[in-house]
Design an enzyme around this catalytic site. Structure first.
Site, PDB file in Angstrom:
ATOM      1  N   LYS A   1     -23.223  -8.712 -43.490  1.00 54.43           N
ATOM      2  CA  LYS A   1     -24.118  -7.727 -42.876  1.00 54.43           C
ATOM      3  C   LYS A   1     -23.325  -6.875 -41.881  1.00 54.43           C
ATOM      4  O   LYS A   1     -22.171  -7.198 -41.574  1.00 54.43           O
ATOM      5  CB  LYS A   1     -25.281  -8.448 -42.196  1.00 54.43           C
ATOM      6  CG  LYS A   1     -24.842  -9.406 -41.118  1.00 54.43           C
ATOM      7  CD  LYS A   1     -25.932 -10.404 -40.775  1.00 54.43           C
ATOM      8  CE  LYS A   1     -25.562 -11.129 -39.511  1.00 54.43           C
ATOM      9  NZ  LYS A   1     -25.895 -12.561 -39.539  1.00 54.43           N
TER      10      LYS A   1
ATOM     11  N   TYR B   1     -11.048   7.119 -13.793  1.00 50.52           N
ATOM     12  CA  TYR B   1     -12.383   7.331 -13.222  1.00 50.52           C
ATOM     13  C   TYR B   1     -12.708   6.252 -12.199  1.00 50.52           C
ATOM     14  O   TYR B   1     -12.497   5.062 -12.440  1.00 50.52           O
ATOM     15  CB  TYR B   1     -13.446   7.288 -14.313  1.00 50.52           C
ATOM     16  CG  TYR B   1     -13.446   8.484 -15.224  1.00 50.52           C
ATOM     17  CD1 TYR B   1     -13.712   9.762 -14.730  1.00 50.52           C
ATOM     18  CD2 TYR B   1     -13.198   8.338 -16.580  1.00 50.52           C
ATOM     19  CE1 TYR B   1     -13.717  10.865 -15.567  1.00 50.52           C
ATOM     20  CE2 TYR B   1     -13.209   9.422 -17.438  1.00 50.52           C
ATOM     21  CZ  TYR B   1     -13.476  10.687 -16.926  1.00 50.52           C
ATOM     22  OH  TYR B   1     -13.487  11.767 -17.752  1.00 50.52           O
TER      23      TYR B   1
END
Ligand SMILES: *Cc1c(COP(=O)(O)O)cnc(C)c1O
Length: 369
Positions: A35, A263
């Site tokens: 899956k 950042y």
């Protein structure tokens, strides 16, 4: 053009890992879980490798995934874990010989309505049905007291093949303490004794770590080289990395002592230091929450990321490492277990594998096919 972040899928590693599952499974048959696009490896790539290594079936989440496999020519048993939600999906299950899991009363009511309304003109074929027993996980599954009635209702529908299967799923098979898994196995046995259909219990962790039995096993993460346990390492189980995420350095520079990087200025250089910029970021699926110190390899030497992960860049500590622009960076793969990165970033290898960027996935290179 210089290649930047790229995904390589090692089909030989996937086949090897299926072999590890095979040895653990003994005479039991294998539904290889593919899956979520084969845990990010590409559903067809994964299915081809596992089929070549002898998987008798595949476990997928939805009928749509099963149809894609049939369309690609796979004729193995296909276990649809979420089962069918409506009449159309039940008809497709007949047409494409799917194994549908029934885990909820609403599905069984829908089956009853569909069956009653099909009429004489309907195809005479059938699909295989499995009942999912809730043995303690309390996610999908029917409580033991409901199983007999559910089985009777499935058996009443002519479109359901004889001998309904019985399965369950473990909540804590990845942990060192086996008590809860043992209790789930016992609850399963309480219902399964005398059951005339096929049975299935094990995910990867239960297959490698618990003696749970059943006719079919459903390994997933171990087939891709992820560690199914919250302790130890995949290599302890002779599992090999199926996925390699690599990129290159696009800059090498010096940052002065006290300079903050990236950042938010999360990392502050404790000395004048060499820093590399690697062309990979959360846009590619590298985990943004990876803290300073998360391992990464440059030219085969393990170092660490420093500063926040950006969309398409991470900054890397190059102290003590010879490196130039264009040099190889390994985010995870043979040289660096994906589980080490996952653990550092507060997640699991499953999530890192599944959320690789769509561009990387579309351009993934398959080796040793
Ligand atoms: C995904 C899944 C598996 C495979 O689990 P792993 O932990 O990846 O081995 C098995 N059974 C069910 C029901 C699943 O949803």
């Amino acid at each position: 053009m210089m290649r930047r972040a790229r995904l390589t899928i090692d089909a030989a590693a996937l086949r090897h890992n299926l072999g590890v599952a095979r040895r653990a499974a003994g005479p039991r048959r294998i539904f290889a879980a593919i899956k979520a696009d084969g845990y990010g490896h590409g559903m067809q790539t994964a299915a081809s490798a596992f089929a070549a290594a002898g998987a008798e079936g595949f476990a997928v989440a939805t009928p749509g995934e099963a149809l894609a496999l049939r369309g690609a020519g796979f004729d193995q048993r296909l276990l649809v874990l979420q089962g069918a939600l409506d009449a159309e999906e039940m008809e497709l299950a007949i047409e494409h010989s799917l194994d549908l899991v029934f885990h909820d009363l609403a599905q069984i009511r829908e089956l009853g309505r569909w069956c009653a309304n099909r009429g004489r003109g309907a195809s005479r074929g059938h699909f295989r049905a499995w009942l999912k027993l809730d043995t303690g996980m309390h996610r999908a599954g029917l409580m033991p007291a409901m199983i007999e009635e559910a089985r009777a209702r499935l058996e009443n529908c002519p479109a359901v093949a004889d001998r309904v299967g019985l399965m369950t799923h473990f909540a804590r098979a990845d942990e060192p303490d086996p008590a809860d898994t043992r209790a789930q196995i016992d609850r399963f046995a309480g219902v399964a004794t005398g059951w005339n259909g096929e049975t299935s219990l094990c995910n990867s962790a239960a297959l490698l770590g618990h003696d749970a039995g059943g006719d079919w096993v459903r390994p997933g993460i171990m087939l891709y080289g992820g560690n199914p346990f919250i302790f130890g390492q995949a290599a302890d189980r002779d599992l090999r990395a199926g996925m390699h995420l690599r990129t290159v350095l696009v800059a090498v520079r010096e940052v002065p002592r006290g300079g903050s990087i990236g950042y938010g200025g999360r990392f502050i250089a404790p000395e004048r230091m060499a820093v590399g910029i690697a062309a990979v970021g959360y846009g590619d699926g590298y985990p943004r929450h990876a803290p300073d110190g998360t391992p990464i390899r440059v030219n085969g030497q393990t170092t660490r990321i420093i500063g926040r992960v950006s969309m398409d860049m991470v900054t890397v500590d190059l102290r003590g490492i010879e490196a130039r622009v264009g040099d190889e960076v390994e985010c995870w793969g043979d040289g660096l277990p994906i589980d080490s990165v996952a653990r550092s970033a507060g997640t699991i290898s499953y999530e890192l594998m599944c959320r690789m960027g769509s561009e990387l996935r579309a351009e993934a290179r398959v080796i040793n096919a």
